[in-house]
Design a protein around this motif. Structure first.
Motif, PDB file in Angstrom:
ATOM      1  N   GLY A  22       6.900 -25.428   7.582  1.00 29.01           N
ATOM      2  CA  GLY A  22       6.120 -24.218   7.724  1.00 29.01           C
ATOM      3  C   GLY A  22       6.912 -23.147   8.460  1.00 29.01           C
ATOM      4  N   PRO A  23       6.231 -22.168   9.035  1.00 26.70           N
ATOM      5  CA  PRO A  23       4.776 -22.064   9.105  1.00 26.70           C
ATOM      6  C   PRO A  23       4.140 -21.734   7.751  1.00 26.70           C
ATOM      7  CG  PRO A  23       5.782 -20.080   9.987  1.00 26.70           C
ATOM      8  CD  PRO A  23       6.905 -21.029   9.724  1.00 26.70           C
ATOM      9  N   LYS A  24       2.886 -22.179   7.581  1.00 29.21           N
ATOM     10  CA  LYS A  24       2.169 -21.983   6.331  1.00 29.21           C
ATOM     11  C   LYS A  24       0.820 -21.328   6.599  1.00 29.21           C
ATOM     12  CE  LYS A  24       4.121 -26.261   4.348  1.00 29.21           C
ATOM     13  NZ  LYS A  24       3.792 -27.584   3.748  1.00 29.21           N
ATOM     14  N   PRO A  25       0.325 -20.545   5.654  1.00 22.76           N
ATOM     15  CA  PRO A  25      -1.034 -20.004   5.783  1.00 22.76           C
ATOM     16  C   PRO A  25      -2.050 -21.141   5.893  1.00 22.76           C
ATOM     17  CG  PRO A  25       0.149 -18.914   4.008  1.00 22.76           C
ATOM     18  CD  PRO A  25       0.980 -20.088   4.415  1.00 22.76           C
ATOM     19  N   ARG A  26      -3.141 -20.888   6.634  1.00 19.66           N
ATOM     20  CA  ARG A  26      -4.089 -21.943   6.946  1.00 19.66           C
ATOM     21  C   ARG A  26      -5.514 -21.591   6.525  1.00 19.66           C
ATOM     22  NH1 ARG A  26      -1.035 -22.521  12.742  1.00 19.66           N
ATOM     23  NH2 ARG A  26       0.389 -24.185  12.111  1.00 19.66           N
ATOM     24  N   PHE A  27      -6.175 -22.592   5.973  1.00 23.35           N
ATOM     25  CA  PHE A  27      -7.590 -22.514   5.597  1.00 23.35           C
ATOM     26  C   PHE A  27      -8.332 -23.573   6.395  1.00 23.35           C
ATOM     27  CE2 PHE A  27     -10.726 -23.813   1.993  1.00 23.35           C
ATOM     28  CZ  PHE A  27     -11.772 -23.169   2.629  1.00 23.35           C
TER      29      PHE A  27
ATOM     30  N   ALA B 107      -6.677 -17.791  -1.320  1.00 21.32           N
ATOM     31  CA  ALA B 107      -6.697 -16.492  -0.645  1.00 21.32           C
ATOM     32  C   ALA B 107      -6.236 -16.555   0.797  1.00 21.32           C
ATOM     33  CB  ALA B 107      -8.112 -15.913  -0.698  1.00 21.32           C
ATOM     34  N   ALA B 108      -5.968 -17.749   1.327  1.00 16.53           N
ATOM     35  CA  ALA B 108      -5.738 -17.910   2.769  1.00 16.53           C
ATOM     36  C   ALA B 108      -4.524 -17.145   3.285  1.00 16.53           C
ATOM     37  CB  ALA B 108      -5.600 -19.392   3.106  1.00 16.53           C
ATOM     38  N   ARG B 109      -3.534 -16.890   2.433  1.00 17.53           N
ATOM     39  CA  ARG B 109      -2.335 -16.182   2.896  1.00 17.53           C
ATOM     40  C   ARG B 109      -2.634 -14.721   3.181  1.00 17.53           C
ATOM     41  NH1 ARG B 109       2.234 -13.205   1.066  1.00 17.53           N
ATOM     42  NH2 ARG B 109       1.170 -12.860  -0.910  1.00 17.53           N
ATOM     43  N   ARG B 110      -3.408 -14.071   2.311  1.00 16.05           N
ATOM     44  CA  ARG B 110      -3.735 -12.654   2.468  1.00 16.05           C
ATOM     45  C   ARG B 110      -5.193 -12.441   2.040  1.00 16.05           C
ATOM     46  NH1 ARG B 110       0.312 -12.600   4.958  1.00 16.05           N
ATOM     47  NH2 ARG B 110       2.168 -11.284   4.730  1.00 16.05           N
ATOM     48  N   PRO B 111      -6.166 -12.886   2.864  1.00 17.64           N
ATOM     49  CA  PRO B 111      -7.571 -12.821   2.432  1.00 17.64           C
ATOM     50  C   PRO B 111      -8.110 -11.402   2.268  1.00 17.64           C
ATOM     51  CG  PRO B 111      -7.407 -13.458   4.735  1.00 17.64           C
ATOM     52  CD  PRO B 111      -6.016 -13.507   4.183  1.00 17.64           C
ATOM     53  N   TYR B 112      -7.442 -10.407   2.869  1.00 17.39           N
ATOM     54  CA  TYR B 112      -7.904  -9.028   2.734  1.00 17.39           C
ATOM     55  C   TYR B 112      -7.153  -8.261   1.656  1.00 17.39           C
ATOM     56  CZ  TYR B 112     -10.113 -10.116   7.211  1.00 17.39           C
ATOM     57  OH  TYR B 112     -10.859 -10.698   8.206  1.00 17.39           O
ATOM     58  N   GLN B 113      -6.236  -8.940   0.943  1.00 13.30           N
ATOM     59  CA  GLN B 113      -5.483  -8.282  -0.121  1.00 13.30           C
ATOM     60  C   GLN B 113      -5.607  -9.007  -1.450  1.00 13.30           C
ATOM     61  OE1 GLN B 113      -1.523  -8.218   1.652  1.00 13.30           O
ATOM     62  NE2 GLN B 113      -1.784  -6.135   2.383  1.00 13.30           N
ATOM     63  N   THR B 114      -5.262 -10.297  -1.464  1.00  8.41           N
ATOM     64  CA  THR B 114      -5.192 -11.048  -2.714  1.00  8.41           C
ATOM     65  C   THR B 114      -6.482 -11.033  -3.529  1.00  8.41           C
ATOM     66  OG1 THR B 114      -3.523 -12.498  -1.728  1.00  8.41           O
ATOM     67  CG2 THR B 114      -4.638 -13.309  -3.704  1.00  8.41           C
ATOM     68  N   PRO B 115      -7.669 -11.174  -2.932  1.00  7.32           N
ATOM     69  CA  PRO B 115      -8.889 -11.219  -3.745  1.00  7.32           C
ATOM     70  C   PRO B 115      -9.149  -9.945  -4.536  1.00  7.32           C
ATOM     71  CG  PRO B 115      -9.296 -12.133  -1.576  1.00  7.32           C
ATOM     72  CD  PRO B 115      -7.945 -11.492  -1.509  1.00  7.32           C
ATOM     73  N   ALA B 116      -8.564  -8.818  -4.137  1.00 10.99           N
ATOM     74  CA  ALA B 116      -8.736  -7.584  -4.898  1.00 10.99           C
ATOM     75  C   ALA B 116      -7.970  -7.614  -6.215  1.00 10.99           C
ATOM     76  CB  ALA B 116      -8.290  -6.386  -4.067  1.00 10.99           C
ATOM     77  N   GLY B 117      -7.017  -8.509  -6.345  1.00  7.40           N
ATOM     78  CA  GLY B 117      -6.229  -8.612  -7.567  1.00  7.40           C
ATOM     79  C   GLY B 117      -6.873  -9.517  -8.602  1.00  7.40           C
ATOM     80  N   PRO B 118      -6.347  -9.514  -9.810  1.00  2.12           N
ATOM     81  CA  PRO B 118      -6.925 -10.315 -10.889  1.00  2.12           C
ATOM     82  C   PRO B 118      -6.559 -11.791 -10.773  1.00  2.12           C
ATOM     83  CG  PRO B 118      -5.004  -9.122 -11.686  1.00  2.12           C
ATOM     84  CD  PRO B 118      -5.230  -8.659 -10.270  1.00  2.12           C
ATOM     85  N   ASP B 119      -7.364 -12.626 -11.406  1.00  3.43           N
ATOM     86  CA  ASP B 119      -7.100 -14.061 -11.469  1.00  3.43           C
ATOM     87  C   ASP B 119      -6.255 -14.379 -12.697  1.00  3.43           C
ATOM     88  OD1 ASP B 119      -8.666 -14.568  -9.240  1.00  3.43           O
ATOM     89  OD2 ASP B 119     -10.478 -14.907 -10.430  1.00  3.43           O
TER      90      ASP B 119
ATOM     91  N   ASN C 125       2.612 -25.072  -0.124  1.00  4.10           N
ATOM     92  CA  ASN C 125       2.786 -23.771   0.514  1.00  4.10           C
ATOM     93  C   ASN C 125       1.778 -23.452   1.613  1.00  4.10           C
ATOM     94  OD1 ASN C 125       4.946 -22.139  -1.208  1.00  4.10           O
ATOM     95  ND2 ASN C 125       3.712 -23.315  -2.659  1.00  4.10           N
ATOM     96  N   PHE C 126       0.617 -24.112   1.606  1.00  2.00           N
ATOM     97  CA  PHE C 126      -0.459 -23.802   2.540  1.00  2.00           C
ATOM     98  C   PHE C 126      -0.878 -25.063   3.286  1.00  2.00           C
ATOM     99  CE2 PHE C 126      -2.443 -20.075  -0.133  1.00  2.00           C
ATOM    100  CZ  PHE C 126      -1.229 -19.400  -0.068  1.00  2.00           C
ATOM    101  N   GLU C 127      -1.723 -24.880   4.323  1.00  2.00           N
ATOM    102  CA  GLU C 127      -2.327 -25.988   5.052  1.00  2.00           C
ATOM    103  C   GLU C 127      -3.846 -25.906   4.956  1.00  2.00           C
ATOM    104  OE1 GLU C 127       0.999 -26.292   8.666  1.00  2.00           O
ATOM    105  OE2 GLU C 127      -1.125 -25.920   9.125  1.00  2.00           O
TER     106      GLU C 127
END
Length: 516
Positions: A133-138, A391-403, A178-180
């Protein structure tokens, strides 16, 4: 009895919440809230002038459950506190490179001499430990209210699925690389042991106020409501100072379970928000937490203590609507669609640390039937939790983008040197508030893929084309031809992302390509 109680003003609603066992189920439009009441409380409500409607079907179901001490008879799908601990220990043994057990603290019984032995606040960390890591965390936690059967089981099942799918499911694989994932199935184990015996115990086991009822009732029980005990905005609306009340708050962060939660979350998430109520967390904030409750199908986001919008209201709402797309739950701010509550876990996580924080209210019963849990609650919410993890890496950015969905390759395995077609659909419409507003959507502007590495980790970015030749709609098929000449024999992970016309890149989805 389970009843619906009509109220005319927010003041009357707040009074009901502070005096009775008010459930996380309300209809703002019709002006009623659901409650559990004993005959004495029922008569008191009538004396106070409230219109009270008994819900006969649910009341009969409760009567069949609440019949004294026993194990979880008739609810074979739900693991006890001990069985959950055994599951985590087994996963740790069988998947030692993916699972690490963690003791977050102790329950009230465990730190209090002279009584029951109590429990560890036991969780686990799920990630590929061979990748540094460090890795984004949920952080996912369940059943802080003891009587809520489904949340703890959903939390442990999600963790199990991520572990057992690693290496066979492409998304589980890149996520754990990539995440935890930090999982706490039972945030209130002492209280849960009482609830497992058929009682509607909500609080922890703090018996320092000895005059409360035992066995517990819907108007009197020992303990502290841990979801009113957190130190952020402690002591406000939706909590009680009466020790036997079901929303009794005691003093700020007084309980060992609450202290364990706050200490643990502070250890895994940086403080990314300023001290003022109006301070927004930055757009690149990392980290996300969800606390699972029941019942009433809802996705709730801060603030809970106030109907004023949180500084990151728009971003929280966008991510919540991603969840609502999967589980079909109304997505709303707690005081707006339910009632105000102070000292809650999600408000503490967002208010203190700035991480995106949500409450999921699952299903339509504390003692949810296994048939409903396994046919509806689990599959619908597992999909939502996967979106949360992504979404844990950038919860205020990534969800605005498409799946990126339906990611596929034309053939696998293939011989090195073969050209392979990679396809996917990129979709900017997968939002649903289920009655609480709409999310703006944009046309797809671009798509890309990476091989074996995430786009944010220095991987080579490979453009994909619109299948119909032009990016001009909110849902686009995308394609790329991959020449495997010179590729070594082995398994490759292809990660696809899409971008909308506002420049937002969404979370990846992946597919394996085997070269032989």
């Amino acid at each position: 009895m389970l009843v619906h109680v009509e109220y005319q003003t927010d003041e009357k609603l707040n009074w009901l919440v502070s005096e009775f066992d008010v459930l996380e189920h309300a209809d703002r439009e019709k002006g009623y809230v659901a409650m559990l009441v004993e005959p004495e409380s029922y008569e008191r409500l009538l004396d106070e002038g409230f219109a009270v409607e008994i819900q006969h079907g649910p009341t009969e179901e409760l009567a069949n459950v609440i019949s004294g001490f026993r194990s979880i008879g008739g609810y074979a799908c739900y693991r006890t506190v001990e069985e959950t601990a055994t599951t985590m220990s087994t996963l740790n043994t069988d998947y030692s490179d993916l699972v690490e057990l963690v003791d977050m603290g102790d329950s009230w019984n465990k730190v209090t001499p002279g009584g029951a032995s109590g429990y560890d606040i036991a969780g686990m960390i799920v990630t590929n430990e061979n990748i540094a890591g460090p890795k984004p965390r949920f952080f996912l936690m369940g059943s802080i209210h003891a009587r809520e059967y489904a949340p703890a089981e959903l939390a442990i099942r999600f963790a199990e699925q991520m572990v057992t799918d690693y290496g066979t499911d492409p998304d589980a694989t890149w996520l754990l690389d990539n995440f935890e994932l930090h999982v706490l199935p039972h945030a209130n184990p002492d209280g849960r042991k009482i609830a497992e015996q058929g009682y509607t115990q909500r609080k922890n086991r703090n018996t320092s106020k000895g005059w409360c009822s035992y066995p517990p009732t819907s108007y009197s029980q020992h303990g502290v409501d841990l979801n009113r005990n957190h130190s952020f905005k402690f002591g406000g609306a939706g909590s009680s100072s009466s020790s036997c009340n079901l929303t009794y708050r005691k003093s700020s962060a007084s309980e060992p379970e609450t202290q364990a939660l706050q200490t643990y979350m502070s250890s895994i998430f940086a403080d990314q928000r300023g001290p003022d109520d109006s301070d927004a967390a930055p757009d690149d904030t990392t980290g996300l937490m969800i606390t699972l409750h029941s019942y009433s199908p809802l996705v709730l986001f801060p603030w809970s203590w106030s109907a004023s919008g949180a500084p990151n209201l728009a971003e929280l709402r966008t991510l919540g609507r991603k969840f609502g797309y999967h589980n079909g739950y109304p997505v709303c701010q707690t005081p707006v669609c339910l009632y105000a509550a102070s000292g809650t876990t999600d408000d503490w996580a967002y208010g203190t640390l700035g991480v995106a924080a949500f409450t999921f209210e699952l299903g339509d019963s504390f003692f949810q039937s296994c048939a409903t849990f396994e046919s509806t609650i689990e599959p619908d919410n597992i999909a939502a939790l996967r979106d949360a993890f992504k979404a844990a890496r950038r919860p205020y950015q990534t969800p605005a983008g498409p799946d990126a969905v339906s990611v596929a390759v034309s053939a696998s395995p293939v011989t090195a040197g073969t050209s392979v077609t990679l396809t996917a659909n990129v979709d900017d419409t997968r939002y649903d508030s289920n009655g609480w507003g709409s999310e703006a959507t944009q046309n797809i502007a671009a798509a890309r893929y990476t091989v074996d590495q995430a786009s944010w980790s220095g991987a080579t970015l490979n453009a994909m084309a619109a299948t119909d030749g032009t990016f001009n709609s909110t849902v686009e098929g995308v394609t790329a031809t991959i020449d495997t000449t010179g590729w070594a024999v082995g398994r490759y992970l292809l990660m696809v992302e899409g971008q909308d016309a506002d420049g937002n890149w969404g979370a990846p989805s992946a597919v394996f390509l085997d070269v032989q």
